[in-house]
Design a protein around this motif. Structure first.
Motif, short mmCIF file in Angstrom:
data_model
loop_
_atom_site.label_atom_id
_atom_site.label_comp_id
_atom_site.label_asym_id
_atom_site.label_seq_id
_atom_site.Cartn_x
_atom_site.Cartn_y
_atom_site.Cartn_z
N ILE A 99 43.63 52.74 39.12
CA ILE A 99 43.03 51.64 38.36
C ILE A 99 43.47 50.34 39.03
CG2 ILE A 99 43.05 50.33 36.19
CD1 ILE A 99 43.71 53.03 34.78
N VAL A 100 42.51 49.43 39.26
CA VAL A 100 42.82 48.09 39.75
C VAL A 100 42.17 47.11 38.78
CG1 VAL A 100 42.64 46.46 41.67
CG2 VAL A 100 42.81 48.93 42.15
N TYR A 101 42.98 46.23 38.18
CA TYR A 101 42.43 45.30 37.20
C TYR A 101 42.73 43.86 37.58
CZ TYR A 101 47.20 45.22 35.29
OH TYR A 101 48.56 45.09 35.13
N VAL A 102 41.88 42.95 37.08
CA VAL A 102 42.05 41.52 37.34
C VAL A 102 43.09 40.92 36.41
CG1 VAL A 102 40.93 39.25 37.35
CG2 VAL A 102 39.69 41.25 38.22
N ALA A 103 42.92 41.08 35.11
CA ALA A 103 43.82 40.48 34.12
C ALA A 103 44.48 41.58 33.29
CB ALA A 103 43.05 39.53 33.21
#
Length: 161
Positions: A99-103
């Motif tokens: 998983i790669v998330y911004v916020a």
């Protein structure tokens, strides 16, 4: 974080903006396979009354129906906001990869508190507390202000309702 990953994350934020424009909360996600090909994307769809219609949950279900176990393990879910506990559990149960998330959820909780807005009905836990074997990367500082602005617009709109 290379440019190809930033492209996927920017698309997530664009999907979040589309969700907001359509009366939903601003969240968007993209499922990318191990070779870097976008396989599916979605945005929040809770405005119709089903609070489980998060894009991360929808992508987990899509992956379970369309990808082999090996393909799911090699896939990455890019998303505008860190998975909630429901979505993190679906991600882990389906066997998706990173998983790669911004916020982060913590950032969103802080922003909501700053604006005097109610918190989500489910505790904002880090993905690793729900799915300890999933590799998680984020937040992404250069894109987080864009996500913050989308949530600020939602808060502003909600305070007028």
């Amino acid at each position: 974080m290379d440019e190809s990953e930033l492209v996927h994350l920017r698309r997530c934020v664009e999907l979040a903006a589309e969700a907001l424009d359509d009366g939903d909360e601003p969240f968007g996600s993209v499922l990318v396979d191990g070779s870097g090909t976008v396989r599916a994307e979605d945005r929040n769809r809770i405005a119709a009354g089903d609070a489980t219609r998060h894009p991360e949950f929808a992508l987990a279900r899509w992956a379970a129906e369309h990808l082999s176990e090996e393909e799911r393990r090699a896939a990455t879910v890019y998303t505008s906001g860190e998975h909630c506990p429901m979505c993190a559990a679906a991600h882990a149960w389906v066997g998706l990869g990173r998983i790669v998330y911004v916020a982060s959820s913590a950032q969103l909780s802080q922003w909501l508190a700053e604006w005097g807005r109610p918190q989500a009905p489910v505790r904002a836990l880090p993905v690793q507390e729900i799915a300890p074997h999933v590799t998680v990367e984020g937040p992404v500082a250069e894109l987080a202000p864009w996500v913050r602005e989308l949530h600020r617009l939602l808060a502003e709109r909600s305070s007028h309702d």
